[in-house]
Enzyme design. Structure first.
Site, PDB file in Angstrom:
ATOM      1  N   SER A 125       0.840  -1.075  -0.047  1.00  0.00           N
ATOM      2  CA  SER A 125       0.010   0.212  -0.104  1.00  0.00           C
ATOM      3  C   SER A 125       1.018   0.963   0.057  1.00  0.00           C
ATOM      4  O   SER A 125       2.074   1.135   0.508  1.00  0.00           O
ATOM      5  CB  SER A 125      -0.935   0.023   1.346  1.00  0.00           C
ATOM      6  OG  SER A 125      -1.567   1.208   1.410  1.00  0.00           O
ATOM      7  N   TYR A 150      -2.341  -1.394  11.059  1.00  0.00           N
ATOM      8  CA  TYR A 150      -2.718  -1.870   9.561  1.00  0.00           C
ATOM      9  C   TYR A 150      -1.341  -1.531   8.622  1.00  0.00           C
ATOM     10  O   TYR A 150      -0.770  -2.365   7.920  1.00  0.00           O
ATOM     11  CB  TYR A 150      -3.767  -1.502   9.000  1.00  0.00           C
ATOM     12  CG  TYR A 150      -3.986  -1.516   7.588  1.00  0.00           C
ATOM     13  CD1 TYR A 150      -4.177  -2.455   6.959  1.00  0.00           C
ATOM     14  CD2 TYR A 150      -3.937  -0.361   6.843  1.00  0.00           C
ATOM     15  CE1 TYR A 150      -4.171  -2.603   5.558  1.00  0.00           C
ATOM     16  CE2 TYR A 150      -3.771  -0.314   5.390  1.00  0.00           C
ATOM     17  CZ  TYR A 150      -4.032  -1.471   4.812  1.00  0.00           C
ATOM     18  OH  TYR A 150      -3.952  -1.652   3.308  1.00  0.00           O
ATOM     19  N   LYS A 154       1.714  -3.858   6.765  1.00  0.00           N
ATOM     20  CA  LYS A 154       2.381  -3.532   5.336  1.00  0.00           C
ATOM     21  C   LYS A 154       3.718  -3.487   5.093  1.00  0.00           C
ATOM     22  O   LYS A 154       4.655  -4.102   4.225  1.00  0.00           O
ATOM     23  CB  LYS A 154       1.666  -2.729   4.386  1.00  0.00           C
ATOM     24  CG  LYS A 154       0.129  -3.037   4.162  1.00  0.00           C
ATOM     25  CD  LYS A 154      -0.192  -4.169   3.495  1.00  0.00           C
ATOM     26  CE  LYS A 154      -1.660  -4.397   3.335  1.00  0.00           C
ATOM     27  NZ  LYS A 154      -1.879  -5.821   2.764  1.00  0.00           N
TER      28      LYS A 154
HETATM   29  N1  UFG Z   1     -13.199  10.607   3.576  1.00  0.00           N
HETATM   30  C1  UFG Z   1     -14.364  11.345   3.835  1.00  0.00           C
HETATM   31  N2  UFG Z   1     -15.617  10.583   4.357  1.00  0.00           N
HETATM   32  C2  UFG Z   1     -15.638   9.396   4.475  1.00  0.00           C
HETATM   33  C3  UFG Z   1     -14.690   8.558   4.023  1.00  0.00           C
HETATM   34  C4  UFG Z   1     -13.289   9.009   3.550  1.00  0.00           C
HETATM   35  O1  UFG Z   1     -14.459  12.453   3.761  1.00  0.00           O
HETATM   36  O2  UFG Z   1     -16.626   8.707   4.997  1.00  0.00           O
HETATM   37  C5  UFG Z   1     -12.170  11.273   2.952  1.00  0.00           C
HETATM   38  C6  UFG Z   1     -10.897  10.878   3.683  1.00  0.00           C
HETATM   39  O3  UFG Z   1     -10.701  11.828   4.790  1.00  0.00           O
HETATM   40  C7  UFG Z   1      -9.821  10.838   2.756  1.00  0.00           C
HETATM   41  C8  UFG Z   1     -10.457  10.295   1.404  1.00  0.00           C
HETATM   42  O4  UFG Z   1     -12.050  10.520   1.789  1.00  0.00           O
HETATM   43  O5  UFG Z   1      -9.508  12.174   2.647  1.00  0.00           O
HETATM   44  C9  UFG Z   1     -10.127   9.067   1.187  1.00  0.00           C
HETATM   45  O6  UFG Z   1     -10.506   8.050   2.217  1.00  0.00           O
HETATM   46  P1  UFG Z   1     -10.332   6.452   2.114  1.00  0.00           P
HETATM   47  O7  UFG Z   1     -10.775   6.214   3.362  1.00  0.00           O
HETATM   48  O8  UFG Z   1     -11.294   6.349   1.074  1.00  0.00           O
HETATM   49  O9  UFG Z   1      -8.898   5.971   1.697  1.00  0.00           O
HETATM   50  P2  UFG Z   1      -7.627   6.448   2.528  1.00  0.00           P
HETATM   51  O10 UFG Z   1      -6.679   7.012   1.730  1.00  0.00           O
HETATM   52  O11 UFG Z   1      -7.777   7.065   3.874  1.00  0.00           O
HETATM   53  O12 UFG Z   1      -7.080   4.948   2.890  1.00  0.00           O
HETATM   54  C10 UFG Z   1      -6.815   3.997   1.723  1.00  0.00           C
HETATM   55  C11 UFG Z   1      -7.135   2.578   1.977  1.00  0.00           C
HETATM   56  C12 UFG Z   1      -5.925   2.381   2.952  1.00  0.00           C
HETATM   57  C13 UFG Z   1      -4.570   2.684   2.702  1.00  0.00           C
HETATM   58  C14 UFG Z   1      -4.584   3.973   2.519  1.00  0.00           C
HETATM   59  C15 UFG Z   1      -3.432   4.454   2.015  1.00  0.00           C
HETATM   60  O13 UFG Z   1      -8.122   2.592   2.266  1.00  0.00           O
HETATM   61  O14 UFG Z   1      -6.091   0.757   3.056  1.00  0.00           O
HETATM   62  O15 UFG Z   1      -5.516   4.605   1.520  1.00  0.00           O
HETATM   63  O16 UFG Z   1      -3.091   5.707   2.301  1.00  0.00           O
HETATM   64  F1  UFG Z   1      -3.693   2.205   3.729  1.00  0.00           F
END
Ligand code: UFG
Length: 341
Positions: A125, A150, A154
């Protein structure tokens, strides 16, 4: 050419099984179905016309894993997806994550060594880069201290594979995913979040279909173009295709080092509000959302430099944001139709 796909009924795993079968590989899936449905196997066979073999057991079970490898001594490689992946849950239950994600990997590597299976593709990741110092992020960017157990699994997994490779005939490719979204164009397979989704796109589609009341946008005061965080969203089918290329590269001795690492991203970053706009455009409906406080642990912005993957693998992500979001939406609607059938 038989390939073991661990976690092959899961989100990225199922799409990869389809692409492997499309390229003529024989697939055997091992999955404990802890975060997926057995029905996915039927749907994979509807897409490809071939039913993949499935064995249901837990790869943290050393004896069962050893027995599986003994019975399948004609494997040409392993693609290891099976892992827990909820960042927040890992903070609450770290040992659950360390046991599941690390013990399974150790068992697999041990059994590979004992049965002369030499090739492993590992599901890593971009979380290993943390908040990057430079954008876009290349594979040379420093690994930052993990923000969550988590993320740490990785990082440690990449190290476990590296150490194993140094003392064995095993070769490894670690694929560092950016943000996988979307679903197969058939809408027969896609992401099936257990409970309330943590990730943005499933939360958007569940809100639009009426399962959730409102999307919370976690913060609009970040130093980005519209104040919301930026990510490199990549279509899951583009991602799946890279795994087939990686397996092919290993089997055909095209690797340049015993452990290779590739970024899988598009090279383009989109903000949370841009993803919402794309959704509103392709679905032709307004989304109910509100801005709330930042979520702990979110990085501000991260997107890939995919140059090395593009050149070395001859692979490029092809699908744009609207197509990614549309396929996610079609999948959500297909799920609703199934419930109403
Ligand atoms: N977000 C919201 N509302 C929500 C969910 C997400 O505003 O209900 C925002 C988050 O704050 C973030 C963006 O949308 O800015 C993306 O969030 P995600 O949870 O979809 O993805 P992440 O980038 O946080 O996480 C993903 C994977 C993880 C991994 C990570 C690495 O889900 O497994 O990328 O950066 F570890």
């Amino acid at each position: 050419m038989k390939i073991l796909v661990t976690g092959g009924t899961g989100y990225i795993g199922s799409h990869t099984v389809v692409e492997l079968q499309n390229k003529g590989f024989e697939v055997v899936i091992v999955d404990n179905l802890s975060n997926s449905s057995i029905k996915i196997v039927d749907n994979i066979s509807k897409i490809t016309g071939i039913r993949p073999l499935l064995e249901v057991f837990d790869l943290t079970d050393r004896e069962k894993t050893a027995d599986f490898f003994k019975r399948n001594n004609d494997l040409k490689g392993v693609i290891h997806f099976a892992a827990f992946k909820a960042v927040g849950e890992s903070v609450e239950y770290p040992l659950k994550y360390y046991r599941n994600n690390l013990v399974s990997l150790v068992n697999i590597l041990e059994s590979m060594g004992n049965n002369e299976v030499q090739n492993i593709v590992f599901s890593s990741s971009c979380t290993v880069y943390g908040e990057p110092d430079e954008l876009p992020v290349s594979e040379q960017a420093p690994i930052k201290k993990a923000e969550s157990p988590y993320g740490n699994t990785k990082q440690i997994s990449e190290e476990i594979i590296g150490d194993t490779i140094n003392t064995s005939d095993i070769h490894g490719i670690a694929l560092r995913y950016f943000n996988p979204i979307g679903a197969h164009e058939s809408a027969l397979i896609g992401e099936l979040p257990l409970g309330i989704p943590n990730n943005l796109v499933p939360f958007i589609t569940q809100t639009a279909i009426g399962i959730r009341e409102q999307l919370k946008v976690f913060g609009n005061d970040y130093p980005t173009r519209d104040g919301t965080p930026i990510r490199d969203y990549i279509h899951v089918v583009d991602l799946a295709k890279a795994h087939v290329i990686a397996v092919d590269r290993m089997i055909n001795n095209k690797m340049k080092k015993a452990l290779e690492v590739f970024n899988l991203g598009t090279g383009k970053g989109y903000s949370v509000l841009e993803v919402i706009k794309s959704f509103e455009k392709v679905s032709r409906q307004k989304l109910n959302y509100k801005i709330v406080d930042r979520r702990a642990g979110d990085v501000i912005e991260v997107w890939a430099d995919p140059t090395f993957s593009n050149h070395e693998l001859g692979w490029k992500a092809e699908k744009g944001l609207d197509e990614m979001v549309l396929t996610a939406w079609n999948w959500e609607k297909a799920l609703l139709n199934k419930i109403n059938e």
